[in-house]
Design a protein around this motif. Sequence first.
Motif, PDB file in Angstrom:
ATOM      1  N   TYR A   2       0.820  -1.216   0.000  1.00 16.87           N
ATOM      2  CA  TYR A   2       0.000   0.000   0.000  1.00 16.87           C
ATOM      3  C   TYR A   2       0.854   1.266   0.000  1.00 16.87           C
ATOM      4  O   TYR A   2       0.436   2.306  -0.514  1.00 16.87           O
ATOM      5  CB  TYR A   2      -0.919   0.028   1.226  1.00 16.87           C
ATOM      6  CG  TYR A   2      -2.040  -0.975   1.206  1.00 16.87           C
ATOM      7  CD1 TYR A   2      -2.494  -1.534   0.011  1.00 16.87           C
ATOM      8  CD2 TYR A   2      -2.652  -1.385   2.395  1.00 16.87           C
ATOM      9  CE1 TYR A   2      -3.520  -2.461  -0.003  1.00 16.87           C
ATOM     10  CE2 TYR A   2      -3.688  -2.307   2.397  1.00 16.87           C
ATOM     11  CZ  TYR A   2      -4.119  -2.844   1.186  1.00 16.87           C
ATOM     12  OH  TYR A   2      -5.133  -3.762   1.169  1.00 16.87           O
ATOM     13  N   ASP A  52      -1.521   4.745  -4.402  1.00 17.18           N
ATOM     14  CA  ASP A  52      -2.449   5.777  -3.940  1.00 17.18           C
ATOM     15  C   ASP A  52      -3.865   5.273  -4.165  1.00 17.18           C
ATOM     16  O   ASP A  52      -4.101   4.383  -4.994  1.00 17.18           O
ATOM     17  CB  ASP A  52      -2.216   7.083  -4.706  1.00 17.18           C
ATOM     18  CG  ASP A  52      -2.871   8.261  -4.012  1.00 17.18           C
ATOM     19  OD1 ASP A  52      -3.301   8.093  -2.850  1.00 17.18           O
ATOM     20  OD2 ASP A  52      -2.946   9.346  -4.616  1.00 17.18           O
ATOM     21  N   ASN A  53      -4.813   5.837  -3.409  1.00 21.37           N
ATOM     22  CA  ASN A  53      -6.223   5.435  -3.502  1.00 21.37           C
ATOM     23  C   ASN A  53      -6.411   3.952  -3.173  1.00 21.37           C
ATOM     24  O   ASN A  53      -7.107   3.235  -3.888  1.00 21.37           O
ATOM     25  CB  ASN A  53      -6.791   5.712  -4.902  1.00 21.37           C
ATOM     26  CG  ASN A  53      -6.770   7.183  -5.254  1.00 21.37           C
ATOM     27  OD1 ASN A  53      -6.974   8.027  -4.384  1.00 21.37           O
ATOM     28  ND2 ASN A  53      -6.517   7.495  -6.517  1.00 21.37           N
ATOM     29  N   VAL A  54      -5.780   3.511  -2.094  1.00 25.58           N
ATOM     30  CA  VAL A  54      -5.876   2.102  -1.718  1.00 25.58           C
ATOM     31  C   VAL A  54      -7.060   1.880  -0.780  1.00 25.58           C
ATOM     32  O   VAL A  54      -7.577   2.805  -0.162  1.00 25.58           O
ATOM     33  CB  VAL A  54      -4.576   1.622  -1.039  1.00 25.58           C
ATOM     34  CG1 VAL A  54      -3.411   1.679  -2.004  1.00 25.58           C
ATOM     35  CG2 VAL A  54      -4.281   2.452   0.206  1.00 25.58           C
ATOM     36  N   ILE A  95     -10.120   2.037  -0.168  1.00 21.98           N
ATOM     37  CA  ILE A  95     -11.439   2.608  -0.455  1.00 21.98           C
ATOM     38  C   ILE A  95     -11.663   2.804  -1.947  1.00 21.98           C
ATOM     39  O   ILE A  95     -12.712   3.288  -2.359  1.00 21.98           O
ATOM     40  CB  ILE A  95     -11.632   3.951   0.278  1.00 21.98           C
ATOM     41  CG1 ILE A  95     -10.540   4.954  -0.118  1.00 21.98           C
ATOM     42  CG2 ILE A  95     -11.654   3.751   1.777  1.00 21.98           C
ATOM     43  CD1 ILE A  95     -10.726   6.330   0.505  1.00 21.98           C
ATOM     44  N   ASN A  96     -10.689   2.451  -2.760  1.00 19.12           N
ATOM     45  CA  ASN A  96     -10.810   2.606  -4.208  1.00 19.12           C
ATOM     46  C   ASN A  96     -10.447   1.290  -4.885  1.00 19.12           C
ATOM     47  O   ASN A  96      -9.466   0.640  -4.516  1.00 19.12           O
ATOM     48  CB  ASN A  96      -9.888   3.733  -4.706  1.00 19.12           C
ATOM     49  CG  ASN A  96     -10.248   4.194  -6.108  1.00 19.12           C
ATOM     50  OD1 ASN A  96     -10.356   3.383  -7.015  1.00 19.12           O
ATOM     51  ND2 ASN A  96     -10.425   5.501  -6.277  1.00 19.12           N
ATOM     52  N   ASP A  97     -11.228   0.903  -5.873  1.00 18.49           N
ATOM     53  CA  ASP A  97     -10.980  -0.363  -6.563  1.00 18.49           C
ATOM     54  C   ASP A  97      -9.840  -0.272  -7.569  1.00 18.49           C
ATOM     55  O   ASP A  97      -9.372  -1.290  -8.065  1.00 18.49           O
ATOM     56  CB  ASP A  97     -12.256  -0.819  -7.302  1.00 18.49           C
ATOM     57  CG  ASP A  97     -13.365  -1.189  -6.328  1.00 18.49           C
ATOM     58  OD1 ASP A  97     -13.028  -1.600  -5.198  1.00 18.49           O
ATOM     59  OD2 ASP A  97     -14.548  -1.052  -6.682  1.00 18.49           O
ATOM     60  N   ASN A  98      -9.406   0.949  -7.870  1.00 18.66           N
ATOM     61  CA  ASN A  98      -8.349   1.133  -8.874  1.00 18.66           C
ATOM     62  C   ASN A  98      -7.175   1.911  -8.274  1.00 18.66           C
ATOM     63  O   ASN A  98      -6.994   3.104  -8.557  1.00 18.66           O
ATOM     64  CB  ASN A  98      -8.897   1.880 -10.102  1.00 18.66           C
ATOM     65  CG  ASN A  98     -10.006   1.107 -10.788  1.00 18.66           C
ATOM     66  OD1 ASN A  98      -9.836  -0.065 -11.113  1.00 18.66           O
ATOM     67  ND2 ASN A  98     -11.139   1.757 -10.992  1.00 18.66           N
ATOM     68  N   PRO A  99      -6.396   1.258  -7.393  1.00 20.63           N
ATOM     69  CA  PRO A  99      -5.232   1.950  -6.821  1.00 20.63           C
ATOM     70  C   PRO A  99      -4.222   2.303  -7.901  1.00 20.63           C
ATOM     71  O   PRO A  99      -4.062   1.595  -8.893  1.00 20.63           O
ATOM     72  CB  PRO A  99      -4.665   0.926  -5.835  1.00 20.63           C
ATOM     73  CG  PRO A  99      -5.166  -0.387  -6.313  1.00 20.63           C
ATOM     74  CD  PRO A  99      -6.496  -0.141  -6.926  1.00 20.63           C
ATOM     75  N   TYR A 157      -8.650   8.855   6.556  1.00 20.64           N
ATOM     76  CA  TYR A 157      -8.808   7.822   5.519  1.00 20.64           C
ATOM     77  C   TYR A 157      -7.717   7.898   4.448  1.00 20.64           C
ATOM     78  O   TYR A 157      -7.940   7.555   3.304  1.00 20.64           O
ATOM     79  CB  TYR A 157     -10.198   7.918   4.877  1.00 20.64           C
ATOM     80  CG  TYR A 157     -11.307   7.817   5.889  1.00 20.64           C
ATOM     81  CD1 TYR A 157     -11.590   6.597   6.500  1.00 20.64           C
ATOM     82  CD2 TYR A 157     -12.043   8.934   6.268  1.00 20.64           C
ATOM     83  CE1 TYR A 157     -12.593   6.494   7.458  1.00 20.64           C
ATOM     84  CE2 TYR A 157     -13.041   8.837   7.225  1.00 20.64           C
ATOM     85  CZ  TYR A 157     -13.311   7.621   7.816  1.00 20.64           C
ATOM     86  OH  TYR A 157     -14.295   7.513   8.763  1.00 20.64           O
ATOM     87  N   GLN A 158      -6.523   8.336   4.865  1.00 21.96           N
ATOM     88  CA  GLN A 158      -5.358   8.349   3.987  1.00 21.96           C
ATOM     89  C   GLN A 158      -4.566   7.069   4.241  1.00 21.96           C
ATOM     90  O   GLN A 158      -3.501   7.081   4.856  1.00 21.96           O
ATOM     91  CB  GLN A 158      -4.500   9.596   4.264  1.00 21.96           C
ATOM     92  CG  GLN A 158      -5.190  10.914   4.000  1.00 21.96           C
ATOM     93  CD  GLN A 158      -5.399  11.143   2.508  1.00 21.96           C
ATOM     94  OE1 GLN A 158      -4.651  10.633   1.666  1.00 21.96           O
ATOM     95  NE2 GLN A 158      -6.426  11.916   2.163  1.00 21.96           N
ATOM     96  N   TYR A 159      -5.112   5.953   3.760  1.00 28.34           N
ATOM     97  CA  TYR A 159      -4.516   4.658   4.067  1.00 28.34           C
ATOM     98  C   TYR A 159      -3.125   4.491   3.450  1.00 28.34           C
ATOM     99  O   TYR A 159      -2.267   3.810   4.011  1.00 28.34           O
ATOM    100  CB  TYR A 159      -5.434   3.534   3.591  1.00 28.34           C
ATOM    101  CG  TYR A 159      -6.748   3.491   4.337  1.00 28.34           C
ATOM    102  CD1 TYR A 159      -6.793   3.054   5.653  1.00 28.34           C
ATOM    103  CD2 TYR A 159      -7.926   3.884   3.731  1.00 28.34           C
ATOM    104  CE1 TYR A 159      -7.989   3.013   6.355  1.00 28.34           C
ATOM    105  CE2 TYR A 159      -9.139   3.845   4.420  1.00 28.34           C
ATOM    106  CZ  TYR A 159      -9.159   3.409   5.730  1.00 28.34           C
ATOM    107  OH  TYR A 159     -10.343   3.381   6.422  1.00 28.34           O
TER     108      TYR A 159
END
Length: 272
Positions: free
Chosen positions: A15, A19-21, A23-27, A241-243
């Motif tokens: 991770y 980016d966008n991990v 909570i997003n299906d397209n990291p 929520y900045q995983y």
Amino acid sequence: MVVLLVVPIYMVIQYSFFDNVIINDNPVFVGFQNFQELLTNESFWVAVKNTLIFVGGSVIAHMIIGITFAMVLNTKYIGPKLQAMFRVIFSLPWMFTAAVIAVLWKMLLNPNGFINFLLVELNLSSTNLEWLASRDLALFSVTMINIWAGYPLFMISILAGLQGIQSQLYESSAIDGANHIKNFFYITLPQLKPILISLILLDFVWTIQQFALIWMTTGGGPIDATEILSTFIYKQGFSEYQYAMASTSAVILLVICTIVAIFYVRHQRGQE
């Protein structure tokens, strides 16, 4: 071990390069961009500074208090029954959970609590201090709480080490005219060195990951006065929520702890 340790660590490391991990299906793969962004984040460096103060103060105080109490309990001037009683009393903080410690000290350090009452009665303070709500006192306060909660580990371990030192060494030094100070620096400390190094390395790893005590007393506040790396990571992941950034911070903390763990393992092998 694989399911609960290896896989989560692998996922967090993965991770940190995306980016966008979660909570997003397209990291999106960003390489070391997260690390660059984190190392230019002012809040991260505030957390690093607070962590160094918190960990450094705790480890040093644990060692000093642990050695002092262990030597008091090991002295021949205290009888067996009194020694047993003091061992139980001095070990009590280690028996409490983080939740109990947090609630206890929040009551003691309350503006109308016992600590302020004592300071006012002894004319050491003219006002009730906001120990956990003041930016100037909060970090000092949580560090003192952690010191109180953690010194028994050092005390018990060092006491065991003291009881393992051969009495002939002190008898020989007494014949040579050595005093108590020289005995401490030339016999006691060298004999305790392996134990002390192990304790310091372990305490560093445990303290740098301390979360529950900080979270239940100050929550990293006021503002960011007691923000350390563990609370910073938690807030990045579960408040903002900045995983990806939380994972990046966790990887840096993992690297630090791994380096210390390597030194610990090498030290243990050297002892063998």
